[in-house]
Design an enzyme around this catalytic site. Structure first.
Site, PDB file in Angstrom:
ATOM      1  N   CYS A 199       4.235  -7.128   4.956  1.00  0.00           N
ATOM      2  CA  CYS A 199       3.939  -7.803   3.676  1.00  0.00           C
ATOM      3  C   CYS A 199       5.197  -8.465   3.112  1.00  0.00           C
ATOM      4  CB  CYS A 199       3.402  -6.805   2.655  1.00  0.00           C
ATOM      5  SG  CYS A 199       1.884  -6.009   3.158  1.00  0.00           S
ATOM      6  N   HIS A 226       2.682  -5.883  25.531  1.00  0.00           N
ATOM      7  CA  HIS A 226       1.978  -6.007  26.818  1.00  0.00           C
ATOM      8  C   HIS A 226       2.909  -5.819  28.019  1.00  0.00           C
ATOM      9  CE1 HIS A 226      -1.346  -7.621  29.233  1.00  0.00           C
ATOM     10  NE2 HIS A 226      -0.570  -8.574  29.713  1.00  0.00           N
ATOM     11  N   CYS A 277      -7.384  -6.059  21.964  1.00  0.00           N
ATOM     12  CA  CYS A 277      -5.960  -5.689  21.906  1.00  0.00           C
ATOM     13  C   CYS A 277      -5.085  -6.933  21.765  1.00  0.00           C
ATOM     14  CB  CYS A 277      -5.568  -4.915  23.164  1.00  0.00           C
ATOM     15  SG  CYS A 277      -3.839  -4.401  23.100  1.00  0.00           S
ATOM     16  N   CYS A 318       0.465  -5.600  14.380  1.00  0.00           N
ATOM     17  CA  CYS A 318       0.914  -5.383  12.995  1.00  0.00           C
ATOM     18  C   CYS A 318       2.320  -5.906  12.697  1.00  0.00           C
ATOM     19  CB  CYS A 318       0.787  -3.911  12.623  1.00  0.00           C
ATOM     20  SG  CYS A 318       2.167  -2.878  13.127  1.00  0.00           S
ATOM     21  N   CYS A 324       4.873   1.799   3.882  1.00  0.00           N
ATOM     22  CA  CYS A 324       6.233   1.645   4.430  1.00  0.00           C
ATOM     23  C   CYS A 324       7.133   2.837   4.089  1.00  0.00           C
ATOM     24  CB  CYS A 324       6.843   0.326   3.966  1.00  0.00           C
ATOM     25  SG  CYS A 324       5.890  -1.120   4.458  1.00  0.00           S
ATOM     26  N   CYS A 367       0.840  -1.211   0.000  1.00  0.00           N
ATOM     27  CA  CYS A 367       0.000   0.000   0.000  1.00  0.00           C
ATOM     28  C   CYS A 367       0.865   1.247   0.000  1.00  0.00           C
ATOM     29  CB  CYS A 367      -0.922   0.002   1.210  1.00  0.00           C
ATOM     30  SG  CYS A 367      -0.112   0.442   2.747  1.00  0.00           S
ATOM     31  N   CYS A 389      -0.255   3.466  19.567  1.00  0.00           N
ATOM     32  CA  CYS A 389      -1.610   2.943  19.364  1.00  0.00           C
ATOM     33  C   CYS A 389      -2.443   2.937  20.654  1.00  0.00           C
ATOM     34  CB  CYS A 389      -1.546   1.546  18.756  1.00  0.00           C
ATOM     35  SG  CYS A 389      -0.691   1.516  17.171  1.00  0.00           S
ATOM     36  N   CYS A 433       3.177  -2.704  10.016  1.00  0.00           N
ATOM     37  CA  CYS A 433       2.287  -2.322   8.908  1.00  0.00           C
ATOM     38  C   CYS A 433       1.661  -0.983   9.217  1.00  0.00           C
ATOM     39  CB  CYS A 433       1.226  -3.414   8.716  1.00  0.00           C
ATOM     40  SG  CYS A 433       0.217  -3.230   7.236  1.00  0.00           S
ATOM     41  N   CYS A 485      -3.421  -2.282  20.162  1.00  0.00           N
ATOM     42  CA  CYS A 485      -2.431  -2.926  19.308  1.00  0.00           C
ATOM     43  C   CYS A 485      -3.151  -3.962  18.460  1.00  0.00           C
ATOM     44  CB  CYS A 485      -1.347  -3.580  20.167  1.00  0.00           C
ATOM     45  SG  CYS A 485      -0.198  -4.548  19.159  1.00  0.00           S
ATOM     46  N   CYS A 501      -7.779  -1.472  30.466  1.00  0.00           N
ATOM     47  CA  CYS A 501      -7.040  -2.282  29.497  1.00  0.00           C
ATOM     48  C   CYS A 501      -7.954  -2.661  28.331  1.00  0.00           C
ATOM     49  CB  CYS A 501      -6.529  -3.520  30.215  1.00  0.00           C
ATOM     50  SG  CYS A 501      -6.030  -4.830  29.100  1.00  0.00           S
ATOM     51  N   CYS A 548       3.260  -1.846  28.316  1.00  0.00           N
ATOM     52  CA  CYS A 548       2.091  -0.996  28.050  1.00  0.00           C
ATOM     53  C   CYS A 548       1.713  -0.175  29.281  1.00  0.00           C
ATOM     54  CB  CYS A 548       0.917  -1.882  27.641  1.00  0.00           C
ATOM     55  SG  CYS A 548      -0.586  -0.941  27.363  1.00  0.00           S
ATOM     56  N   CYS A 575       6.932  -0.335  20.655  1.00  0.00           N
ATOM     57  CA  CYS A 575       6.097   0.870  20.513  1.00  0.00           C
ATOM     58  C   CYS A 575       5.807   1.599  21.829  1.00  0.00           C
ATOM     59  CB  CYS A 575       4.780   0.527  19.818  1.00  0.00           C
ATOM     60  SG  CYS A 575       5.017  -0.360  18.286  1.00  0.00           S
TER      61      CYS A 575
END
Ligand code: FSX
Ligand code: SF4
Ligand code: SF4
Length: 292
Positions: free
Chosen positions: A126, A204, A233, A264, A20, A17, A254, A164, A261, A227, A207, A242
């Site tokens: 991908c 996790h 999630c 991805c 990236c 798509c 996210c 992604c 989450c 949560c 988080c 992340c």
């Protein structure tokens, strides 16, 4: 002054798509200008020879420039492979340029360029695992770049940088680490071909809503405190940094912005984490599933 060492890069785009490169172009530190114009590391310069999303040229000229780079720097260029590789009907559903009047399938390009590269970075879920492009029913029979290489007996060293899209730091950091220290050692990479420095911990684990999870305080809708596990999630199943690294130059991530989450970076995304807004099956980690 010591001569700057040039590293030619060819960036190939298959079934994608284009999220990236958009993610990588938005890199904050280093910026994409630092990567492309300056030395990304002292004495080392990445020379991007081909990336359709940003280059000004088009048509036969740029295809020739790409093929020439491959010939002139055989065994010395880095191939960034983005997107999955459609294989149905001899790969006719995704092609790049022509040869003797016939379209050249991206599967052939990836195999040719991959064979002669110094190293390959499979960028995005991908390319690394098939991702959205290879999701059921996978009408184009798309495969990941490592799968294509395995089927063709290509053994060029390959590093997966899933996501992604992937975080720009995961790409920049992987490039910088290869230029600084060479190819990663086997202990630096996990079983899914990713650098542990970026993908070594569970979402996790770090988080900011983890205390809610442990207290069994679950959100009933996305805007609730609590949560997000019961809403779907996939943080307990997903490896990436992340929550610590944050996105968009450290702005948020996210779960931090009230989403969740969706897994991805995972092999098997999106099929294995679908339905996205449905609680994940209990996965047997400590405290996971205890809410039942
Ligand atoms: Fe896939 Fe990347 Fe997702 Fe999109 O190129 S990893 S669909 S963000 O663009 O390939
Ligand atoms: Fe955070 Fe998701 Fe784990 Fe809940 S399930 S603590 S929201 S990562
Ligand atoms: Fe991907 Fe999950 Fe990180 Fe969001 S939090 S970017 S869905 S790995």
């Amino acid at each position: 002054m010591a001569k700057t060492q040039e590293y030619p890069v060819i960036w190939l785009q298959g079934a994608t798509c284009t999220g990236c490169p958009v993610s990588v172009l938005n890199s904050v530190s280093p910026t994409i200008k630092n990567l492309l114009i300056d030395e990304i590391l002292p004495g080392k310069h990445v020379s991007l020879k081909f990336l359709a999303t940003v280059m000004a040229g088009s048509g036969e000229q740029v295809i020739t420039a790409m093929e020439d780079t491959c010939k002139q720097h055989k065994g010395g260029y880095i191939l960034v492979a983005e997107g999955a590789i459609p294989t149905r009907s001899n790969g006719r559903y995704c092609s790049l340029g022509e040869r003797n009047g016939a379209l050249v399938p991206i599967a052939d390009r990836a195999a040719e360029l991959g064979s002669d590269a110094l190293a390959v970075i499979a960028l995005g879920t991908c390319a690394a695992y098939g991702g959205i492009a290879a999701a059921a029913p996978n009408a184009s029979q798309a495969v990941s770049v490592p799968e294509l290489f395995r089927s063709k007996g290509i053994n060029t060293p390959l590093i997966n940088v899933p996501g992604c899209p992937p975080h720009p730091d995961w790409f920049m950091g992987t490039v910088a680490s290869v230029l600084l220290m060479g190819l990663p050692k086997s202990e630096d990479v996990d079983e899914f071909g990713r650098l542990k420095s970026f993908y070594g911990s569970l979402i996790h684990e770090n988080c900011q809503r983890r205390a809610y999870y442990d207290e069994k305080k679950f959100a009933k809708k996305l805007s609730d405190e609590g949560c997000l596990y019961e809403l779907g999630c996939k943080g307990p199943l997903t490896h990436a940094d992340c929550p610590n690294r944050l996105w968009n130059g450290g702005a948020n991530w996210c779960v931090g912005c009230g989403g969740m989450c969706i897994g991805c970076t995972s092999p098997g995304f999106p099929d294995l984490v679908s339905p996205i807004y449905q609680k994940a099956p209990d996965v047997g980690l400590p405290n996971i599933g205890a809410s039942k």
